[in-house]
Write a protein that holds these residues in place. Structure first.
Motif, mmCIF file in Angstrom:
data_model
loop_
_atom_site.group_PDB
_atom_site.id
_atom_site.type_symbol
_atom_site.label_atom_id
_atom_site.label_comp_id
_atom_site.label_asym_id
_atom_site.label_seq_id
_atom_site.Cartn_x
_atom_site.Cartn_y
_atom_site.Cartn_z
ATOM 1 N N LEU A 24 0.818 -1.209 0.000
ATOM 2 C CA LEU A 24 0.000 0.000 0.000
ATOM 3 C C LEU A 24 0.856 1.265 0.000
ATOM 4 O O LEU A 24 0.543 2.241 -0.688
ATOM 5 C CB LEU A 24 -0.938 0.003 1.201
ATOM 6 C CG LEU A 24 -2.065 -1.020 1.150
ATOM 7 C CD1 LEU A 24 -2.745 -1.122 2.496
ATOM 8 C CD2 LEU A 24 -3.054 -0.657 0.072
ATOM 9 N N LEU A 25 1.935 1.244 0.754
ATOM 10 C CA LEU A 25 2.816 2.408 0.806
ATOM 11 C C LEU A 25 3.485 2.651 -0.548
ATOM 12 O O LEU A 25 3.513 3.788 -1.035
ATOM 13 C CB LEU A 25 3.870 2.215 1.902
ATOM 14 C CG LEU A 25 4.737 3.415 2.218
ATOM 15 C CD1 LEU A 25 3.891 4.567 2.749
ATOM 16 C CD2 LEU A 25 5.799 3.044 3.229
ATOM 17 N N ILE A 26 3.986 1.599 -1.173
ATOM 18 C CA ILE A 26 4.619 1.752 -2.488
ATOM 19 C C ILE A 26 3.594 2.207 -3.526
ATOM 20 O O ILE A 26 3.886 3.064 -4.362
ATOM 21 C CB ILE A 26 5.318 0.439 -2.911
ATOM 22 C CG1 ILE A 26 6.506 0.159 -2.000
ATOM 23 C CG2 ILE A 26 5.780 0.511 -4.360
ATOM 24 C CD1 ILE A 26 7.135 -1.194 -2.211
ATOM 25 N N SER A 27 2.391 1.654 -3.461
ATOM 26 C CA SER A 27 1.338 2.052 -4.387
ATOM 27 C C SER A 27 1.007 3.532 -4.248
ATOM 28 O O SER A 27 0.834 4.249 -5.241
ATOM 29 C CB SER A 27 0.084 1.205 -4.142
ATOM 30 O OG SER A 27 -0.981 1.646 -4.921
ATOM 31 N N LEU A 28 0.936 4.001 -3.022
ATOM 32 C CA LEU A 28 0.656 5.418 -2.778
ATOM 33 C C LEU A 28 1.786 6.298 -3.288
ATOM 34 O O LEU A 28 1.544 7.330 -3.922
ATOM 35 C CB LEU A 28 0.436 5.651 -1.282
ATOM 36 C CG LEU A 28 0.075 7.064 -0.862
ATOM 37 C CD1 LEU A 28 -1.277 7.466 -1.432
ATOM 38 C CD2 LEU A 28 0.062 7.176 0.648
ATOM 39 N N ILE A 29 3.021 5.878 -3.068
ATOM 40 C CA ILE A 29 4.174 6.661 -3.534
ATOM 41 C C ILE A 29 4.215 6.709 -5.056
ATOM 42 O O ILE A 29 4.431 7.765 -5.660
ATOM 43 C CB ILE A 29 5.484 6.085 -2.957
ATOM 44 C CG1 ILE A 29 5.558 6.353 -1.451
ATOM 45 C CG2 ILE A 29 6.704 6.672 -3.662
ATOM 46 C CD1 ILE A 29 6.667 5.608 -0.738
ATOM 47 N N LEU A 133 -0.347 -3.037 -7.609
ATOM 48 C CA LEU A 133 0.049 -3.166 -6.205
ATOM 49 C C LEU A 133 -1.168 -3.138 -5.289
ATOM 50 O O LEU A 133 -1.230 -3.864 -4.295
ATOM 51 C CB LEU A 133 1.024 -2.051 -5.822
ATOM 52 C CG LEU A 133 2.412 -2.143 -6.451
ATOM 53 C CD1 LEU A 133 3.197 -0.863 -6.217
ATOM 54 C CD2 LEU A 133 3.164 -3.337 -5.915
ATOM 55 N N LEU A 134 -2.143 -2.327 -5.652
ATOM 56 C CA LEU A 134 -3.379 -2.275 -4.883
ATOM 57 C C LEU A 134 -4.132 -3.598 -4.985
ATOM 58 O O LEU A 134 -4.706 -4.074 -4.008
ATOM 59 C CB LEU A 134 -4.243 -1.125 -5.377
ATOM 60 C CG LEU A 134 -5.310 -0.595 -4.463
ATOM 61 C CD1 LEU A 134 -4.707 -0.106 -3.162
ATOM 62 C CD2 LEU A 134 -6.066 0.526 -5.134
#
Length: 156
Positions: A24-29, A133-134
């Protein structure tokens, strides 16, 4: 099928929660750093309302942090409804993640059909990567939901 052992279930749950948090963090970034130029306008995720629903990534991130904080059992005891909270929380979050992934794929396809030649290809690839990723985070949360369902009959 017999329920998994307590220690194995806790280790798998913790690993899935950590993996889910990282996804989730990588997807947001990836989503927030994705930019492109069409004509003279700089395009970001904020330009399109469907990409702007990045809160779908933020809510599960905060849920992961809250789950880590009560995972040790000190701040929220499993006997006090924690099993039900985990079960229903994982259900709701998995539906949010699935919806967000589908919306991400859908709006990217629509943008590619509309502005295909005018926007750099890397913009679409990053949008697809973020949605993928999500989708992986949804799979992790769905597995967590199945694992948390084993605890409900015991604790309720």
């Amino acid at each position: 099928m017999a329920p998994p052992t307590s220690s194995a279930s806790r280790i798998v749950t913790l690993l899935l929660k950590v993996f889910n948090f990282v996804l989730l963090l990588i997807s947001l970034i990836v989503l927030t750093t994705n930019t492109a130029t069409a004509y003279t306008e700089v395009l970001t995720f904020k330009v399109y309302a469907c990409y702007e629903c990045h809160w779908i990534r933020i809510y599960p991130l905060t849920n992961c942090i809250l789950n880590f904080s009560h995972y040790n059992g000190k701040s929220f005891n499993k006997r006090d409804g924690g099993a039900l909270l985990d079960f229903y929380g994982d259900k709701v979050i998995s539906y949010l993640l699935a919806t967000g992934a589908a919306a991400g794929f859908g709006v990217t396809v629509d943008l590619k059909e509309t502005f295909g030649l005018f926007i750099d290809r890397s913009f679409y690839e990053k949008a697809y990567a973020s949605a993928s990723l999500l989708l992986l985070a949804f799979v992790c949360t769905a597995i967590l939901s199945v694992i948390s369902s084993y605890a409900v009959p015991k604790k309720v």
